[in-house]
Motif scaffolding. Sequence first.
Motif, mmCIF file in Angstrom:
data_model
loop_
_atom_site.group_PDB
_atom_site.id
_atom_site.type_symbol
_atom_site.label_atom_id
_atom_site.label_comp_id
_atom_site.label_asym_id
_atom_site.label_seq_id
_atom_site.Cartn_x
_atom_site.Cartn_y
_atom_site.Cartn_z
ATOM 1 N N UNK A 149 0.776 -1.294 0.117
ATOM 2 C CA UNK A 149 0.076 0.013 -0.033
ATOM 3 C C UNK A 149 0.738 1.188 0.030
ATOM 4 N N UNK A 150 1.922 1.392 0.826
ATOM 5 C CA UNK A 150 2.749 2.403 0.704
ATOM 6 C C UNK A 150 3.732 2.694 -0.602
ATOM 7 N N UNK A 151 3.859 1.630 -1.070
ATOM 8 C CA UNK A 151 4.487 1.795 -2.414
ATOM 9 C C UNK A 151 3.754 2.120 -3.633
ATOM 10 N N UNK A 152 2.719 1.368 -3.710
ATOM 11 C CA UNK A 152 1.845 1.423 -4.908
ATOM 12 C C UNK A 152 0.574 2.536 -4.661
ATOM 13 N N UNK A 153 0.228 2.590 -3.507
ATOM 14 C CA UNK A 153 -1.024 3.269 -3.458
ATOM 15 C C UNK A 153 -0.649 4.772 -2.808
ATOM 16 N N UNK A 154 0.384 4.933 -1.855
ATOM 17 C CA UNK A 154 0.840 6.407 -1.429
ATOM 18 C C UNK A 154 2.010 6.622 -2.407
ATOM 19 N N UNK A 155 2.463 5.920 -3.282
ATOM 20 C CA UNK A 155 3.408 6.338 -4.265
ATOM 21 C C UNK A 155 4.872 6.717 -3.338
ATOM 22 N N UNK A 156 5.096 5.813 -2.432
ATOM 23 C CA UNK A 156 6.345 6.005 -1.721
ATOM 24 C C UNK A 156 7.436 5.392 -2.234
ATOM 25 N N UNK A 157 8.785 5.738 -2.178
ATOM 26 C CA UNK A 157 9.721 5.230 -2.697
ATOM 27 C C UNK A 157 10.053 3.966 -1.600
ATOM 28 N N UNK A 158 11.233 3.027 -2.018
ATOM 29 C CA UNK A 158 11.565 1.804 -1.275
ATOM 30 C C UNK A 158 12.266 2.593 0.019
ATOM 31 N N UNK A 159 12.756 3.669 0.065
ATOM 32 C CA UNK A 159 13.556 4.266 0.921
ATOM 33 C C UNK A 159 12.477 4.950 2.110
ATOM 34 N N UNK A 160 11.185 5.329 1.337
ATOM 35 C CA UNK A 160 10.035 6.001 2.308
ATOM 36 C C UNK A 160 9.499 4.871 3.184
ATOM 37 N N UNK A 161 9.260 3.643 2.276
ATOM 38 C CA UNK A 161 8.771 2.253 2.920
ATOM 39 C C UNK A 161 9.417 2.140 3.800
ATOM 40 N N UNK A 162 10.862 1.739 3.547
ATOM 41 C CA UNK A 162 11.749 1.143 4.671
ATOM 42 C C UNK A 162 11.628 2.110 6.004
ATOM 43 N N UNK A 173 15.506 -1.407 6.290
ATOM 44 C CA UNK A 173 16.295 -0.932 5.315
ATOM 45 C C UNK A 173 15.691 -0.538 3.787
ATOM 46 N N UNK A 174 16.270 0.121 2.994
ATOM 47 C CA UNK A 174 15.882 0.394 1.641
ATOM 48 C C UNK A 174 15.580 -0.859 0.931
ATOM 49 N N UNK A 175 16.888 -1.727 1.116
ATOM 50 C CA UNK A 175 16.609 -3.080 0.392
ATOM 51 C C UNK A 175 15.897 -4.022 0.947
ATOM 52 N N UNK A 176 15.579 -3.838 2.062
ATOM 53 C CA UNK A 176 14.522 -4.760 2.984
ATOM 54 C C UNK A 176 13.139 -4.606 2.325
ATOM 55 N N UNK A 177 12.896 -3.276 2.462
ATOM 56 C CA UNK A 177 11.635 -2.630 1.951
ATOM 57 C C UNK A 177 11.461 -3.218 0.425
ATOM 58 N N UNK A 178 12.418 -3.083 -0.303
ATOM 59 C CA UNK A 178 12.226 -3.888 -1.871
ATOM 60 C C UNK A 178 12.049 -5.120 -1.706
ATOM 61 N N UNK A 179 12.597 -6.046 -0.976
ATOM 62 C CA UNK A 179 12.481 -7.526 -0.999
ATOM 63 C C UNK A 179 11.290 -7.657 -0.573
ATOM 64 N N UNK A 180 10.650 -6.848 0.688
ATOM 65 C CA UNK A 180 9.389 -7.054 1.078
ATOM 66 C C UNK A 180 8.287 -6.899 0.033
ATOM 67 N N UNK A 181 8.542 -5.925 -0.759
ATOM 68 C CA UNK A 181 7.387 -5.715 -1.717
ATOM 69 C C UNK A 181 7.314 -6.635 -2.819
ATOM 70 N N UNK A 182 8.569 -7.103 -3.250
ATOM 71 C CA UNK A 182 8.744 -8.310 -4.378
ATOM 72 C C UNK A 182 8.105 -9.836 -3.553
ATOM 73 N N UNK A 183 8.262 -9.881 -2.506
ATOM 74 C CA UNK A 183 7.601 -11.157 -1.782
ATOM 75 C C UNK A 183 6.326 -10.924 -1.899
ATOM 76 N N UNK A 184 5.727 -9.885 -1.388
ATOM 77 C CA UNK A 184 4.297 -9.481 -1.228
ATOM 78 C C UNK A 184 3.658 -9.712 -2.413
#
Length: 335
Positions: free
Chosen positions: A138-151, A157-168
């Motif tokens: 929701x934060x990445x696609x709906x709120x248009x947040x960057x992975x840094x903001x999501x993290x 971390x930013x990389x952790x947020x990216x991996x979480x989105x990909x797994x989701x």
Amino acid sequence: MRDDSELLRIFVAEKSNEAFSEIVRRHIGTVYAVALRRVGGNVHLAEDVVQEVFTDFARKAVSLSRRESLVGWLFVATRFATAKAVRKDRQLQSLQQRAEAMNQAPAQFDAEPAWEDLRPVLDDAIHGLTERDREAILLHFFDRRTFEDVGSKLRITESGARMRVERALEKMRLSLSRRGITSTTAALSLTLGTQAIAAVPVSFVTKVTTAALVGAVPTGAASVFYFMTITKTQLSIIAGAVLIGATVMGVIQQRKISTLLTERRVLISESASSAAQANELKAKLSDAERAFAALKGSIAETKSGNGSAIKTSPNNGGSGMTVIHMKDVLRDHPE
């Protein structure tokens, strides 16, 4: 730029309409898109859902002010609101003729065939994720947040947020495949990037903001602005209610004034009575002081031994002197 939690705290503490309006502006696209998908493209029903969600959000602002992110709550609240709205709409439609329902059905949004298959089940797939995965999507696609903001929001971390989105996304792809919708995580990511939120007219943002504030707090400055956005029929109903309310309040105020005037007259009367009693006591005190002064004079005269206080008496053993006793003075001067 202030984040949602800060804006919400400002709204709760200062009743700031500007802060609330900014929150609505940020998230109304997400809420509207979710509502629109879940009501099958019914624009009017989706707008009703959006109104209900933000009104409920304004009512619960105090409890929600402790949240770091609002998009998760808004997403779940929209699903509940749309489910309720759809049930109500179906009940109404069952009372109408099929032809009439078709003639009055609102225009549908144009969409690609694949999107037509995905739209009814997309929100269920998102809701089926764990809370942390859902927040990331929701934060990445709906709120248009960057992975840094999501993290930052999820405290990873930013990389952790990216991996979480990909797994989701992968979990959503598997969930959708069980529903007969095949896709790839890349295609799903692209679809969410273009279809997650919907464009909303500025006038609708203003209408939702004002109505939500009025619905949550029916008095105050927001009420004045709300009159600018309602229909003439609604205005006449509200005006009648206001007139009745003003009449009732006028009667109540008149009764309060009458009671206060009565209490004032009683206080004045009691004050006058107290003044008269004080004057009477003062007069009695003056009389007592004069009597006491006379008594002191008599006693002094007796002690001085002048002729007016001592007289001869044949019964005094030949001394020719008789002392005037105090009881005789009191008898002669009872005051």
